[in-house]
Scaffold this active site. Structure first.
Site, PDB file in Angstrom:
ATOM      1  N   LYS A  59      -2.687   2.168   0.283  1.00 55.56           N
ATOM      2  CA  LYS A  59      -2.678   2.690   1.653  1.00 55.56           C
ATOM      3  C   LYS A  59      -4.003   3.377   1.983  1.00 55.56           C
ATOM      4  CE  LYS A  59       1.923   2.126   1.961  1.00 55.56           C
ATOM      5  NZ  LYS A  59       2.502   1.062   2.799  1.00 55.56           N
ATOM      6  N   ASP A  67      -3.641  -1.154   3.566  1.00 53.92           N
ATOM      7  CA  ASP A  67      -2.621  -1.044   4.605  1.00 53.92           C
ATOM      8  C   ASP A  67      -2.776   0.307   5.286  1.00 53.92           C
ATOM      9  OD1 ASP A  67      -0.387  -1.040   6.202  1.00 53.92           O
ATOM     10  OD2 ASP A  67       1.043  -1.461   4.584  1.00 53.92           O
ATOM     11  N   GLU A 103      -4.320  -4.547   6.572  1.00 57.05           N
ATOM     12  CA  GLU A 103      -2.996  -4.662   7.189  1.00 57.05           C
ATOM     13  C   GLU A 103      -2.767  -3.536   8.197  1.00 57.05           C
ATOM     14  OE1 GLU A 103       0.093  -5.458   4.359  1.00 57.05           O
ATOM     15  OE2 GLU A 103       1.512  -4.149   5.374  1.00 57.05           O
ATOM     16  N   GLU A 147       4.931  -7.196   9.916  1.00 56.41           N
ATOM     17  CA  GLU A 147       6.158  -6.666   9.310  1.00 56.41           C
ATOM     18  C   GLU A 147       7.045  -5.989  10.346  1.00 56.41           C
ATOM     19  OE1 GLU A 147       4.049  -3.696   6.657  1.00 56.41           O
ATOM     20  OE2 GLU A 147       5.733  -2.448   7.270  1.00 56.41           O
ATOM     21  N   ASP A 164       9.015 -10.657   8.070  1.00 52.05           N
ATOM     22  CA  ASP A 164      10.010 -10.174   7.103  1.00 52.05           C
ATOM     23  C   ASP A 164      11.340 -10.847   7.454  1.00 52.05           C
ATOM     24  OD1 ASP A 164      11.996  -8.753   5.732  1.00 52.05           O
ATOM     25  OD2 ASP A 164      10.787  -6.925   5.715  1.00 52.05           O
ATOM     26  N   HIS A 197       6.545  -9.906   4.161  1.00 46.95           N
ATOM     27  CA  HIS A 197       6.527  -8.467   3.887  1.00 46.95           C
ATOM     28  C   HIS A 197       7.619  -8.076   2.892  1.00 46.95           C
ATOM     29  CE1 HIS A 197       8.300  -4.442   5.149  1.00 46.95           C
ATOM     30  NE2 HIS A 197       7.143  -4.111   4.645  1.00 46.95           N
TER      31      HIS A 197
HETATM   32 MG   LIG Z   1       2.746  -2.551   5.416  1.00 46.68          MG
END
Ligand SMILES: [Mg+2]
Length: 369
Positions: free
Chosen positions: A169, A201, A227, A253, A276, A303
């Site tokens: 992240k 992400d 992402e 996602e 997803d 996802h």
């Molecule tokens: Mg994500």
């Protein structure tokens, strides 16, 4: 066995755990991880299973399935996934083209596809036209709530477990400390070496200008994809990001249905679609989203929820890999019996009809809410 099955019974269970530990990303604290698990039984004794994931609203998903969807499926043939989807989509469209109601239908649709594979005696990836049962998978974690030491330690642990692709992240301090993000990602790159693919992400945190600025600084760390740099619904912002950096842009996602993905693609707002199946409408809808990704020559990288996605990732020629969220490992083990585990960066699909998964019913009966 006849292919003319009828749905006789549907059971729904809510499995949830409070998250132990310190899992926050740039925009939220993860407090609960939950799966709503569906078992659709037919008059010939077959069971199809489907799962949807949530952090909040599990009770509502469970009740929506029981009260709104179960009566619509009773007595119906589970092979009729298109007809059932169309009927249910319009039945619930005022409250359910996105969000919890759609998560609910997704779990049920997945269970119908599991049944289709079982009725025909084929693993789902073969029913979908694939011929390869080993799928690349990456490890996903690296929360912004970690110290740099914890982040680096988890990245090294992912690599030592055989993953050659990892995702972490960015967006520390609510996205207000780009220098610190840059230092953290540089520390990860230094720790794992040049041959591990790193994905980032940002979990919706930035405005497009800031996201582009950060992407252009962090690209020296050799980033495989970026992402959700901006809010998932900021489609113009995603398009601005894609134009502003040469790091491939992944998103999806938080998107639902073919219509949501159509808008992303028409706006030039993604390089890689991360649908997803447990949210976007089950396999029935995911196949249409996959078709959109292929028509625009985009990558497809579903996802999370690797056991729900492994068959489509095996069958789709433009699928890149699966995602394994390390935070989910405990709940995954509590819901399935002997679910396949990643080995050396690959997930091998069991050679069994349908999804090839079995529920851990002892645990589910004991702990379901
Ligand atoms: Mg994500």
């Amino acid at each position: 066995m006849s292919v003319n099955h009828k749905v006789t019974n549907i059971n729904v269970w809510l499995m949830e755990t409070k998250v132990k530990g310190n899992f926050a990303d740039s925009t939220r604290n993860v407090e609960t991880i939950g799966f709503v698990v569906v078992d659709v039984e037919t008059d010939q004794g077959l069971h199809g299973i489907g799962v949807t994931y949530h952090e909040v609203g599990g009770e509502a998903i469970r009740e929506f399935i029981k009260l709104a969807i179960v009566p619509k499926l009773a007595g119906r043939n589970p092979m009729e996934t298109e007809a059932l989807y169309e009927e249910n989509f319009h039945y619930m469209r005022g409250v359910g083209r996105k969000g919890l109601a759609f998560c609910a239908y997704s779990a049920v649709d997945i269970a119908l596809w599991d049944l289709k594979g079982k009725i025909l005696g084929l693993p789902l990836y073969r029913l979908l036209g694939g011929n390869n049962n080993k799928v690349p998978i990456y490890a996903s974690g690296g929360w912004t709530s970690y110290t740099t030491e914890e982040l680096v330690s988890e990245a090294k642990d992912m690599v030592s477990r055989g993953y050659d692709k990892i995702k972490v992240k960015v967006g520390v301090d609510g996205g207000r400390n780009l220098n610190e993000d840059l230092r953290r990602i540089q520390a990860v790159r230094d720790a794992v070496g040049p041959d591990i693919s790193i994905m980032l992400d940002a979990n919706n945190v930035w405005q497009a200008g800031t996201a582009v600025q950060f992407a252009n600084r962090v690209k020296e760390c050799d980033i495989m994809l970026f992402e959700e740099p901006v809010f998932a619904d900021d489609i113009p912002g995603l398009a601005r990001f894609k134009q502003g950096t040469d790091i491939p842009l992944a998103t999806g996602e938080h998107e639902y249905t073919r219509y949501g993905f159509r808008d992303l693609v028409l706006a030039g707002a993604a390089d890689i679609l991360q649908a997803d199946v447990t949210r976007c409408g089950g396999y029935t809808e995911l196949l249409k989203i996959l078709g959109i990704s292929q028509a625009w020559n985009l990558g497809f990288a579903p996802h999370g929820m690797e056991h729900m996605h492994m068959h489509i990732a095996a069958a789709a020629p433009n699928a890149l890999f699966l995602e394994r969220l390390l935070m989910f490992e405990e709940v995954v083990d509590s819901v399935y019996l002997n679910a396949p585990q990643p080995k050396n960066g690959f997930l091998e699909i069991p050679d069994k009809p349908g999804l090839g998964l079995e529920l851990n019913m002892d645990n589910i009966r004991e702990n379901a809410l």
